[in-house]
Design a protein around this motif. Structure first.
Motif, PDB file in Angstrom:
ATOM      1  N   THR A   1       2.218 -44.189  38.880  1.00 43.41           N
ATOM      2  CA  THR A   1       1.765 -45.707  38.595  1.00 43.41           C
ATOM      3  C   THR A   1       2.072 -46.516  39.972  1.00 43.41           C
ATOM      4  O   THR A   1       3.448 -46.381  40.272  1.00 43.41           O
ATOM      5  CB  THR A   1       2.820 -46.599  37.536  1.00 43.41           C
ATOM      6  OG1 THR A   1       2.349 -45.339  36.154  1.00 43.41           O
ATOM      7  CG2 THR A   1       2.689 -47.720  37.146  1.00 43.41           C
ATOM      8  N   VAL A   2       1.303 -47.498  40.290  1.00 42.42           N
ATOM      9  CA  VAL A   2       1.479 -48.168  41.593  1.00 42.42           C
ATOM     10  C   VAL A   2       1.297 -49.642  41.223  1.00 42.42           C
ATOM     11  O   VAL A   2       0.235 -50.076  40.977  1.00 42.42           O
ATOM     12  CB  VAL A   2       0.240 -47.720  42.639  1.00 42.42           C
ATOM     13  CG1 VAL A   2       0.491 -48.509  43.887  1.00 42.42           C
ATOM     14  CG2 VAL A   2       0.346 -46.007  42.830  1.00 42.42           C
ATOM     15  N   PRO A   3       2.426 -50.463  41.619  1.00 41.29           N
ATOM     16  CA  PRO A   3       2.107 -51.818  41.704  1.00 41.29           C
ATOM     17  C   PRO A   3       1.342 -52.492  42.611  1.00 41.29           C
ATOM     18  O   PRO A   3       1.150 -51.818  43.824  1.00 41.29           O
ATOM     19  CB  PRO A   3       3.796 -52.309  41.889  1.00 41.29           C
ATOM     20  CG  PRO A   3       4.445 -51.311  42.957  1.00 41.29           C
ATOM     21  CD  PRO A   3       3.742 -50.160  42.152  1.00 41.29           C
ATOM     22  N   ALA A   4       0.762 -53.398  42.531  1.00 42.29           N
ATOM     23  CA  ALA A   4      -0.162 -54.166  43.671  1.00 42.29           C
ATOM     24  C   ALA A   4       0.808 -54.495  44.583  1.00 42.29           C
ATOM     25  O   ALA A   4       2.004 -54.813  44.381  1.00 42.29           O
ATOM     26  CB  ALA A   4      -0.865 -55.375  42.831  1.00 42.29           C
ATOM     27  N   PRO A   5       0.264 -54.693  45.781  1.00 39.11           N
ATOM     28  CA  PRO A   5       1.008 -55.148  46.842  1.00 39.11           C
ATOM     29  C   PRO A   5       1.965 -56.563  46.736  1.00 39.11           C
ATOM     30  O   PRO A   5       3.011 -56.734  47.302  1.00 39.11           O
ATOM     31  CB  PRO A   5       0.238 -55.391  48.201  1.00 39.11           C
ATOM     32  CG  PRO A   5      -0.856 -54.429  47.751  1.00 39.11           C
ATOM     33  CD  PRO A   5      -0.971 -54.736  46.323  1.00 39.11           C
ATOM     34  N   MET A   6       1.429 -57.471  45.890  1.00 39.28           N
ATOM     35  CA  MET A   6       2.049 -58.806  45.732  1.00 39.28           C
ATOM     36  C   MET A   6       0.893 -59.368  44.633  1.00 39.28           C
ATOM     37  O   MET A   6       0.248 -58.745  44.017  1.00 39.28           O
ATOM     38  CB  MET A   6       1.988 -59.721  47.076  1.00 39.28           C
ATOM     39  CG  MET A   6       0.459 -59.870  47.639  1.00 39.28           C
ATOM     40  SD  MET A   6       0.495 -61.116  49.097  1.00 39.28           S
ATOM     41  CE  MET A   6       1.753 -60.127  49.897  1.00 39.28           C
ATOM     42  N   GLY A   7       1.573 -60.505  43.957  1.00 39.51           N
ATOM     43  CA  GLY A   7       1.017 -61.271  43.016  1.00 39.51           C
ATOM     44  C   GLY A   7       0.026 -62.172  43.737  1.00 39.51           C
ATOM     45  O   GLY A   7      -0.252 -61.983  44.714  1.00 39.51           O
TER      46      GLY A   7
ATOM     47  N   GLN B   1      -4.554 -43.509  50.266  1.00 39.50           N
ATOM     48  CA  GLN B   1      -3.304 -43.934  49.873  1.00 39.50           C
ATOM     49  C   GLN B   1      -3.705 -44.520  48.547  1.00 39.50           C
ATOM     50  O   GLN B   1      -4.901 -45.322  48.215  1.00 39.50           O
ATOM     51  CB  GLN B   1      -2.735 -45.412  50.701  1.00 39.50           C
ATOM     52  CG  GLN B   1      -2.323 -45.157  52.032  1.00 39.50           C
ATOM     53  CD  GLN B   1      -3.306 -44.795  53.110  1.00 39.50           C
ATOM     54  OE1 GLN B   1      -4.645 -44.895  52.941  1.00 39.50           O
ATOM     55  NE2 GLN B   1      -2.953 -44.528  54.271  1.00 39.50           N
ATOM     56  N   PRO B   2      -2.702 -44.422  47.557  1.00 43.63           N
ATOM     57  CA  PRO B   2      -3.253 -44.852  46.149  1.00 43.63           C
ATOM     58  C   PRO B   2      -3.634 -46.140  46.116  1.00 43.63           C
ATOM     59  O   PRO B   2      -4.465 -46.633  45.080  1.00 43.63           O
ATOM     60  CB  PRO B   2      -1.805 -44.459  45.159  1.00 43.63           C
ATOM     61  CG  PRO B   2      -1.003 -43.269  46.078  1.00 43.63           C
ATOM     62  CD  PRO B   2      -1.689 -43.550  47.556  1.00 43.63           C
ATOM     63  N   ARG B   3      -3.111 -47.226  46.719  1.00 41.66           N
ATOM     64  CA  ARG B   3      -3.387 -48.637  46.446  1.00 41.66           C
ATOM     65  C   ARG B   3      -5.012 -48.771  46.888  1.00 41.66           C
ATOM     66  O   ARG B   3      -5.328 -49.794  46.770  1.00 41.66           O
ATOM     67  CB  ARG B   3      -2.431 -49.388  47.197  1.00 41.66           C
ATOM     68  CG  ARG B   3      -2.292 -49.434  48.732  1.00 41.66           C
ATOM     69  CD  ARG B   3      -1.210 -50.635  49.016  1.00 41.66           C
ATOM     70  NE  ARG B   3      -1.469 -50.858  50.464  1.00 41.66           N
ATOM     71  CZ  ARG B   3      -1.126 -50.359  51.553  1.00 41.66           C
ATOM     72  NH1 ARG B   3      -0.357 -49.192  51.255  1.00 41.66           N
ATOM     73  NH2 ARG B   3      -1.155 -50.537  52.644  1.00 41.66           N
ATOM     74  N   PHE B   4      -5.390 -47.864  47.976  1.00 39.89           N
ATOM     75  CA  PHE B   4      -6.570 -47.963  48.472  1.00 39.89           C
ATOM     76  C   PHE B   4      -7.646 -47.429  47.365  1.00 39.89           C
ATOM     77  O   PHE B   4      -9.126 -47.572  47.912  1.00 39.89           O
ATOM     78  CB  PHE B   4      -6.760 -47.460  49.861  1.00 39.89           C
ATOM     79  CG  PHE B   4      -6.259 -48.053  50.855  1.00 39.89           C
ATOM     80  CD1 PHE B   4      -5.652 -49.358  50.633  1.00 39.89           C
ATOM     81  CD2 PHE B   4      -5.863 -47.760  52.110  1.00 39.89           C
ATOM     82  CE1 PHE B   4      -5.087 -50.188  51.846  1.00 39.89           C
ATOM     83  CE2 PHE B   4      -5.198 -47.935  53.035  1.00 39.89           C
ATOM     84  CZ  PHE B   4      -4.707 -49.509  52.892  1.00 39.89           C
TER      85      PHE B   4
ATOM     86  N   THR C   1       1.028 -40.623  49.780  1.00 41.40           N
ATOM     87  CA  THR C   1       2.096 -41.283  49.257  1.00 41.40           C
ATOM     88  C   THR C   1       3.358 -40.408  49.268  1.00 41.40           C
ATOM     89  O   THR C   1       3.077 -39.048  48.925  1.00 41.40           O
ATOM     90  CB  THR C   1       1.592 -41.843  47.784  1.00 41.40           C
ATOM     91  OG1 THR C   1       2.892 -41.934  46.989  1.00 41.40           O
ATOM     92  CG2 THR C   1       1.265 -40.681  46.836  1.00 41.40           C
ATOM     93  N   PRO C   2       4.458 -40.684  49.209  1.00 41.17           N
ATOM     94  CA  PRO C   2       5.717 -39.751  49.062  1.00 41.17           C
ATOM     95  C   PRO C   2       5.772 -39.128  47.742  1.00 41.17           C
ATOM     96  O   PRO C   2       6.472 -38.246  47.638  1.00 41.17           O
ATOM     97  CB  PRO C   2       6.742 -40.739  49.377  1.00 41.17           C
ATOM     98  CG  PRO C   2       6.259 -42.092  50.202  1.00 41.17           C
ATOM     99  CD  PRO C   2       4.687 -42.014  49.658  1.00 41.17           C
TER     100      PRO C   2
END
Length: 678
Positions: free
Chosen positions: A71-77, A224-227, A255-256
């Motif tokens: 589960t990956v949080p977005a970089p910011m709101g 990267q998961p967020r990409f 990712t680690p």
């Protein structure tokens, strides 16, 4: 015929007209309101489960069977506040990677005809990339994360580079049908390439994918998961444009939280690694592949360098120098391959480390956390410093690439004494452009920015740094042959070498008997070197030299004209950049193994060096096993050849008793040794 065809090839992607057409599309403004809408949609509150598919196997990954869930949080709101969006995905296991690569190899997925691949990628570029510019800029900004202007810059750079690559490829196809001088070259046809984007520039992974597909490779992108949302979007768009299933696989994995053995399995099996990121990580990946037994691995890409700004007769207090140097350190949070790590000030101007610190940290750039603020210069993000830091002494852990909004101030001639053989970008501020250029041409950096500043500190002035030139009007700095950063090549930076990587001269055929050729007179040294070839090789290779010189003549650099750079200092508008391109020779090392004698290819390279229009750098010729009982033992014709090239071409012949001696010589080299072996 060859010269005319070479000129047509060049004009297809490197003429003023072609560059203007590419720039018009790549730099076309995107709809900012649509960008903001896409950012809001990506970062809005909620949870999104991403579907990770192994296309070649027709399987969607499900939790269990040794797979890790993430589960990956977005970089910011949406407005810079805490993240309210999360991504859920399943990471592949080692077994998944093994099965996937084995299946791809078994089925030999490929795009058989070059025209089919060109059609697919042209449709993607026009309709799905440029045609959906606002979506891509929004995705870059949201998941980078990046300020909107930075995201627009990334999009434009990648659009221009993909367009230039495609134009060169299409020109080769036309030549193969019309004048029969050049043809498409696909060294990756039926082979596997691992593409890994950097953590700060997602779409550099896309331009690498684009180029590798043109070269014929099947591409496995580990991202990267967020990409992943962006790359799944790209994967679907390419499929919609007709790319054969299995030619482009996308998997999360950088990712680690991932099992490193999964990536290692890919490194063990692929034919090529195409990487963009830090030099240290690139070297680590290549070494790991070798440790795993993949000695056939080809590797290339764009990696980082140690870059500096040099003030020559200009004080750091000058607004142009202060603003440009601060931006060189801060752009993209200091995470560019060309970000400046050092500013060398001129003590003769009265500057000191403390005064330089005061001048640069007093910049007027706008930093903030609201990702939708189109006026931001630098987007502050979690884990990054809140502002520019100018160090006044080398820290205890040493001078290095900071990967931060950080720069070291040091006097010219003092420690750390950074040479530009480790630099991608280098900037010189001087009282005149002439003085800056005179200093710049002595440097080894790939891209040298030369700025002349007015004596009146209130007058309008141009501004630059170690970054800022742009595609398609220029290359952007990550050219590796002239840096110490890593042994690699020019892949991915917009240079002529990059763009011609899918083009080659056609092979010998019956047309050779009917076509007229230019003939270049050989120098006296070249005639003497030609005698080292067999009589049957001499005439054909003399003709080949003429052919090479014909192609060189077509690609002599031309000045395209000025284009907009960074904003002016003390005035509205943009600085005008003028790129003076140069064809530079590589630093060549030749290796003759034990007991080989004098290979024809070594002689031919010596002939090409002698006849080259470039300022060739003397070659280092390494001979293994030439020492016996402490004495040098080489026989003719190698002995006579060495005498000629040492005396007339200034080559350096180095004789090594064994591999250990050769390795010691390589370790202590001032420049990365690029070996041409026989």
């Amino acid at each position: 015929a060859l010269a005319a065809s070479a000129r047509k090839l060049r004009e297809a992607f490197h003429s003023a007209e072609a560059i203007a057409e590419v720039a018009a599309k790549a730099d076309a403004p995107v709809d900012r309101s649509a960008v903001v809408g896409r950012i809001a949609a990506e970062l809005g509150e909620g949870e999104r489960e991403l579907r990770v598919e192994l296309q070649a196997l027709g399987e969607v990954l499900a939790a269990g069977d040794g797979r890790r869930s993430l589960t990956v949080p977005a970089p910011m709101g949406p407005s810079g506040g805490p993240a309210v969006r999360t991504l859920k995905m399943v990471l592949p296991s080692v077994e998944d990677m093994v099965r996937l690569l084995e299946k791809r190899a078994e089925e030999k997925v490929r795009c058989e005809k070059p025209q089919e691949m060109a059609d697919v990628l042209e449709k993607y570029l026009e309709e799905k990339f440029v045609g959906r510019g606002a979506d891509h800029v929004g995705l870059i900004s949201a998941w980078g994360p990046k300020s909107i202007p930075d995201a627009e810059g990334e999009f434009a750079e990648v659009a221009a580079l993909m367009s230039l690559q495609l134009r060169a490829y299409q020109a080769a196809m036309r030549s193969a049908k019309e004048d029969y001088q050049f043809e498409v070259y696909r060294p990756g046809d039926g082979r596997e390439c691992l593409v890994m984007p950097p953590s700060n520039f997602a779409l550099l992974g896309l331009k690498d994918t684009f180029k590798m597909l043109l070269q014929g490779f099947r591409v496995l992108a580990v991202v990267q998961p967020r990409f992943l949302p962006h790359f799944l979007d790209v994967q679907q768009d390419l499929a919609d444009c007709g790319l054969p299933k299995g030619m482009f696989e996308v998997l999360p994995g950088i990712t680690p939280d991932a099992d490193p053995a999964v990536l290692h399995e890919a490194l063990k099996r692929v034919d090529r690694l195409q990487f963009t990121g830090s030099s240290a990580m690139f070297q680590g990946l290549v070494l790991k592949a070798y440790e795993l037994g993949n000695l056939r691995l080809e590797h290339g890409g764009e990696v980082s360098g140690l870059n500096k700004v040099r003030l020559d007769g200009v004080s750091a207090s000058h607004p142009a120098a202060a603003t440009g140097s601060a931006w060189a350190a801060m752009a993209n949070n200091g995470e560019l391959c060309t970000s400046a790590s050092l500013i060398e000030f001129d003590p003769a101007t009265g500057d000191s480390p403390e005064s330089v610190k005061s001048a640069l940290e007093g910049h007027r750039f706008k930093l903030g956390a609201d990702i939708t603020d189109g006026g931001l210069d630098v987007l502050l993000k979690e884990g990054k410093s809140p502002g520019l830091e100018v160090k006044t002494e080398i820290p205890p852990d040493g001078f290095r690439e900071w990967w931060e909004k950080t720069i070291l101030a040091a006097p010219s001639g003092g420690a750390p004494g950074l040479r530009t053989n480790q630099s991608l970008g280098h900037c010189i501020y001087a009282p005149s452009i002439r003085r800056a250029v005179e200093a710049g041409i002595k440097e080894d950096a790939s891209c040298v920015y030369c700025v002349g500043v007015p004596e009146d500190t209130a007058a309008p002035s141009a501004r630059a740094g170690t970054t800022g030139c742009k595609l398609p009007e220029s290359v952007f700095g990550g050219m590796k042959t002239h840096t110490f950063a890593v042994a690699g090549d020019h892949d991915g930076v917009g240079s002529v070498q990059t763009l011609l990587s899918t083009v080659r001269r056609r092979g010998a055929n019956w047309r050779d008997q009917e076509e007229s050729y230019a003939t270049y007179e050989l120098t006296e040294t070249a005639e003497d070197l030609l005698e080292f070839l067999s009589p049957t090789e001499q005439k054909p290779f003399a003709r080949q030299i003429s052919n090479v010189l014909e192609v060189f003549s077509a690609f002599q650099p031309h000045v395209i004209g000025p284009y907009g750079g960074q904003p002016l200092v003390n005035a509205e508008g943009q600085s005008q950049l003028l790129t003076l391109a140069a064809l530079r020779p590589s630093r060549k090392h030749l290796l003759i193994p034990r007991g080989v004698g004098l290979p024809d290819d070594i002689v031919k390279l010596a002939l090409l060096c002698e006849m080259s229009p470039l300022r060739e750098i003397p070659v280092e010729l390494h001979v293994l096993g030439a020492k016996q009982a402490g004495k040098l033992r080489i026989a003719d014709p190698l002995k006579s050849f060495v005498r000629v090239v040492e005396k007339r071409l200034k080559w350096s012949a180095r004789f090594h008793e064994d591999n250990d001696e050769l390795a010691d010589a390589v370790r202590t080299a001032d420049y990365p040794p690029y070996f041409f072996c026989v």
